[in-house]
Design a protein around this motif. Structure first.
Motif, PDB file in Angstrom:
ATOM      1  N   LYS A   1      47.679  38.727  40.758  1.00 36.56           N
ATOM      2  CA  LYS A   1      48.044  38.525  39.264  1.00 36.56           C
ATOM      3  C   LYS A   1      48.828  37.529  38.161  1.00 36.56           C
ATOM      4  N   ALA A   2      50.256  37.551  39.379  1.00 37.68           N
ATOM      5  CA  ALA A   2      50.853  36.312  39.329  1.00 37.68           C
ATOM      6  C   ALA A   2      50.276  35.314  39.684  1.00 37.68           C
ATOM      7  N   SER A   3      49.792  34.697  40.538  1.00 36.34           N
ATOM      8  CA  SER A   3      48.897  33.934  41.303  1.00 36.34           C
ATOM      9  C   SER A   3      48.107  33.061  39.917  1.00 36.34           C
ATOM     10  N   TYR A   4      47.028  34.607  39.298  1.00 36.21           N
ATOM     11  CA  TYR A   4      46.055  33.428  38.480  1.00 36.21           C
ATOM     12  C   TYR A   4      47.576  33.213  37.182  1.00 36.21           C
ATOM     13  N   HIS A   5      48.437  33.618  36.422  1.00 31.87           N
ATOM     14  CA  HIS A   5      48.654  33.448  35.967  1.00 31.87           C
ATOM     15  C   HIS A   5      49.431  31.947  35.714  1.00 31.87           C
ATOM     16  N   THR A   6      49.942  31.558  36.900  1.00 28.02           N
ATOM     17  CA  THR A   6      50.629  30.607  37.375  1.00 28.02           C
ATOM     18  C   THR A   6      49.316  29.708  37.696  1.00 28.02           C
ATOM     19  N   ILE A   7      48.475  30.215  38.413  1.00 28.62           N
ATOM     20  CA  ILE A   7      47.211  28.514  37.866  1.00 28.62           C
ATOM     21  C   ILE A   7      46.810  28.005  36.835  1.00 28.62           C
TER      22      ILE A   7
ATOM     23  N   VAL B   1      37.441  39.953  44.020  1.00 26.82           N
ATOM     24  CA  VAL B   1      37.985  39.953  45.435  1.00 26.82           C
ATOM     25  C   VAL B   1      39.201  40.935  45.589  1.00 26.82           C
ATOM     26  N   GLY B   2      39.265  42.122  46.307  1.00 28.42           N
ATOM     27  CA  GLY B   2      40.167  43.264  45.739  1.00 28.42           C
ATOM     28  C   GLY B   2      40.918  43.431  44.848  1.00 28.42           C
ATOM     29  N   LEU B   3      40.308  43.501  43.302  1.00 32.20           N
ATOM     30  CA  LEU B   3      40.598  42.946  42.534  1.00 32.20           C
ATOM     31  C   LEU B   3      40.512  44.779  41.826  1.00 32.20           C
ATOM     32  N   SER B   4      41.083  45.576  41.040  1.00 37.83           N
ATOM     33  CA  SER B   4      40.361  46.221  40.505  1.00 37.83           C
ATOM     34  C   SER B   4      39.665  46.234  39.342  1.00 37.83           C
ATOM     35  N   SER B   5      39.435  47.163  38.480  1.00 38.49           N
ATOM     36  CA  SER B   5      38.935  46.670  37.045  1.00 38.49           C
ATOM     37  C   SER B   5      40.085  46.942  36.121  1.00 38.49           C
ATOM     38  N   GLU B   6      40.567  47.179  36.513  1.00 40.56           N
ATOM     39  CA  GLU B   6      41.514  47.344  35.202  1.00 40.56           C
ATOM     40  C   GLU B   6      42.103  45.660  35.392  1.00 40.56           C
ATOM     41  N   GLN B   7      42.744  45.356  36.892  1.00 41.05           N
ATOM     42  CA  GLN B   7      43.526  44.670  37.362  1.00 41.05           C
ATOM     43  C   GLN B   7      42.476  42.963  36.772  1.00 41.05           C
TER      44      GLN B   7
ATOM     45  N   ASN C   1      40.492  42.866  34.098  1.00 38.50           N
ATOM     46  CA  ASN C   1      40.953  42.860  32.921  1.00 38.50           C
ATOM     47  C   ASN C   1      42.474  42.281  32.336  1.00 38.50           C
ATOM     48  N   GLU C   2      43.419  42.430  32.994  1.00 39.45           N
ATOM     49  CA  GLU C   2      44.173  42.234  33.060  1.00 39.45           C
ATOM     50  C   GLU C   2      44.644  40.986  32.873  1.00 39.45           C
ATOM     51  N   ILE C   3      44.035  40.583  34.391  1.00 39.78           N
ATOM     52  CA  ILE C   3      43.801  38.430  34.358  1.00 39.78           C
ATOM     53  C   ILE C   3      43.244  37.971  33.061  1.00 39.78           C
ATOM     54  N   THR C   4      42.136  38.789  32.612  1.00 36.93           N
ATOM     55  CA  THR C   4      41.129  38.349  31.642  1.00 36.93           C
ATOM     56  C   THR C   4      41.582  37.941  30.658  1.00 36.93           C
ATOM     57  N   GLU C   5      42.725  38.801  30.360  1.00 42.20           N
ATOM     58  CA  GLU C   5      43.219  39.006  29.067  1.00 42.20           C
ATOM     59  C   GLU C   5      44.753  38.172  28.732  1.00 42.20           C
ATOM     60  N   ASP C   6      45.517  37.446  30.390  1.00 39.76           N
ATOM     61  CA  ASP C   6      45.885  36.826  30.781  1.00 39.76           C
ATOM     62  C   ASP C   6      45.976  35.237  30.388  1.00 39.76           C
ATOM     63  N   PHE C   7      44.234  34.905  30.841  1.00 38.56           N
ATOM     64  CA  PHE C   7      43.829  33.549  30.436  1.00 38.56           C
ATOM     65  C   PHE C   7      43.351  33.289  29.223  1.00 38.56           C
TER      66      PHE C   7
ATOM     67  N   VAL D   1      36.290  33.645  30.373  1.00 35.60           N
ATOM     68  CA  VAL D   1      36.353  33.949  31.820  1.00 35.60           C
ATOM     69  C   VAL D   1      35.369  33.926  32.933  1.00 35.60           C
ATOM     70  N   ILE D   2      34.993  34.148  33.471  1.00 33.48           N
ATOM     71  CA  ILE D   2      33.615  34.036  34.719  1.00 33.48           C
ATOM     72  C   ILE D   2      34.146  34.956  35.416  1.00 33.48           C
ATOM     73  N   ILE D   3      33.879  36.719  36.007  1.00 36.41           N
ATOM     74  CA  ILE D   3      34.312  37.392  36.771  1.00 36.41           C
ATOM     75  C   ILE D   3      32.376  37.644  37.740  1.00 36.41           C
ATOM     76  N   PRO D   4      32.579  37.385  39.114  1.00 39.28           N
ATOM     77  CA  PRO D   4      31.629  38.200  40.545  1.00 39.28           C
ATOM     78  C   PRO D   4      31.253  39.460  39.369  1.00 39.28           C
ATOM     79  N   TYR D   5      30.316  39.744  39.595  1.00 39.68           N
ATOM     80  CA  TYR D   5      29.683  41.356  39.546  1.00 39.68           C
ATOM     81  C   TYR D   5      28.530  41.340  39.489  1.00 39.68           C
ATOM     82  N   ALA D   6      27.929  40.516  40.560  1.00 40.49           N
ATOM     83  CA  ALA D   6      26.590  41.674  40.928  1.00 40.49           C
ATOM     84  C   ALA D   6      26.157  40.495  42.025  1.00 40.49           C
TER      85      ALA D   6
END
Length: 440
Positions: free
Chosen positions: A389-395, A413-419, A421-427, A435-440
């Motif tokens: 979360k902190a790394s994506y915010h910095t990027i 990878v390694g992110l929960s659905s809640e994480q 959503n939080e990262i998406t909202e930050d962007f 925001v593009i999120i790998p889904y399937a």
């Protein structure tokens, strides 16, 4: 009080009255011609006032709201000629300062007709992104394999819709070079670069739209080791020989690449963009839009370059595909990695990746590209996957000012659905359009 004289203004003849005698007397001292002109302009409105008739200067005016539809909405025809999409109604665009004249008002019925006709997803024309109000904020990325599995595709679409996704980005051409549909390009050779069981693109689009989602297509451009099996000259060669250059030793999985300088590669990618538009995809995202990376890059042979640098070559190609998309009436984005837009990984782009941004852009922000440590004058990361979360915010902060119409791509990878959503909202809060999120 009745008037004893009959006035005939159309013949410019005035009968005698005490007032006219006094006026004429006065005009003799000044000028007969001046009085006549002045009297003509003053007499008509005065006569109309006493007789209760409207003045000729206001008789033809009507309320703006009562204008006919063709006058009240002069641009309606142009808007109706645009292709439709299942998105929110088009928002009002700002009027340039030099065109701030008041527009005629429309009735509610006419307004609803225009609002029901919206253009395709246009994430910006050029670098301005003026039509970005239609940009989907949450985009599910579907890999090629997920699309080929017909049994689960519809279910995955509904799951994406339920998860709050607004669009689906379908991989039409994978990094391997295989296309997922029965392309018809080189007779007798198309099987070299087509999956064994291709899908019908129009049916894929129909399924996406039936799920209430927006169809988008992903095309890996120059990372491709299949098309050159049919068109040898489209590839990067080993120096100036007929052998193909590989990004690693063959026994450890080394692959060949398409040559950005080669017209055969340029036209092939244009063919896939054209097919995507014909099938109904409203936006295309070009990925792997770069020169090859790997070992022994100094041995790469590009053939005829006409003295054009790598960066100028990519700029020219970018403009070519953006113009093609404009003709096809679709939106087009080109994806660049965040590392190349913050001072690193410049070899694949012939310099700073930011210099290539000339329109709507996707930014690959996945953490794997930064390894354990990444440091430039624009971005510093250390073990970024320890705190995603902190790394994506910095990027996101480092790249946010690199363009006016950006969407980000993250890894799930390694992110929960809640994480996620939080990262998406930050962007989104930092100004990214989606925001593009790998889904399937």
């Amino acid at each position: 009080m009745s008037n004893p004289y009959k006035i005939k203004t159309h013949k410019r003849i005035y009968r005698k009255s005490w007032s006219s005698i006094l006026v004429r007397s006065f005009l003799i001292l000044i000028s007969g011609s001046v009085l006549f002109g002045l009297g003509w302009f003053l007499y008509e409105p005065a006569s109309s006032l006493f007789e209760g008739a409207p003045s000729s200067q206001t008789a033809d005016l009507q309320p703006v709201a009562d204008l006919p539809a063709e006058d009240a909405a002069p641009n309606q025809k142009d808007e109706e000629e645009q292709p439709q999409q299942p998105t929110a109604p088009k928002k009002e665009e700002e009027t340039p300062a030099e065109e701030e004249s008041e527009e005629p008002q429309m009735s509610s019925e006419e307004a609803l007709q225009i609002l029901s006709v919206v253009p395709p997803i246009t994430l910006g024309s050029g670098s301005s992104g003026s039509a970005s109000s239609n940009t989907p904020q949450r985009i599910a990325y579907f890999s090629q394999n997920s699309v080929l599995d017909a049994a689960s595709f519809a279910k995955q679409l509904q799951n994406a819709k339920n998860a709050g996704m607004q669009a689906v980005l379908v991989e039409l051409k994978a990094p391997s070079g295989l296309v997922s549909y029965p392309i018809q390009y080189i007779e007798g050779k198309d099987s070299n670069y087509t999956v064994p069981n291709p899908v019908d693109l129009k049916k894929i689009v129909a399924q996406i739209e039936e799920a209430g989602l927006i169809p988008m297509a992903a095309i890996h451009a120059f990372q491709d080791s299949k098309f050159q099996l049919a068109e040898w000259d489209a590839a990067v060669h080993y120096e100036n020989t007929k052998m193909l250059w590989l990004d690693n030793a063959r026994d450890v999985g080394g692959k060949s690449w398409l040559n950005p300088y080669a017209p055969q590669a340029k036209e092939y990618i244009a063919k896939i963009v054209e097919d995507a538009a014909a099938a109904g995809f409203q936006e295309v995202v070009l990925q792997s839009f770069q020169f090859p990376v790997g070992f022994a890059t100094e041995k790469m042979g590009f053939g005829q370059t006409n003295g054009q640098s790598k960066q100028d070559c990519l700029k020219s190609l970018s403009e070519f595909y953006r113009q093609q998309a404009e003709r096809l009436k679709i939106s087009l984005r080109i994806e660049y990695p965040a590392s190349a837009m913050t001072g690193g990984n410049t070899a694949a782009y012939g310099g700073d990746g930011t210099a290539l941004v000339n329109g709507p852009t996707a930014v690959d922000c996945s953490l794997l590209q930064f390894n354990e440590k990444f440091e430039t004058d624009q971005l510093k990361l250390e073990n970024p996957q320890n705190d995603p979360k902190a790394s994506y915010h910095t990027i996101a902060q480092a790249v946010a000012n690199k363009g006016e119409n950006l969407i980000a791509r993250i890894s799930s990878v390694g992110l929960s659905s809640e994480q996620q959503n939080e990262i998406t909202e930050d962007f989104l809060q930092l100004g990214y359009r989606g925001v593009i999120i790998p889904y399937a």
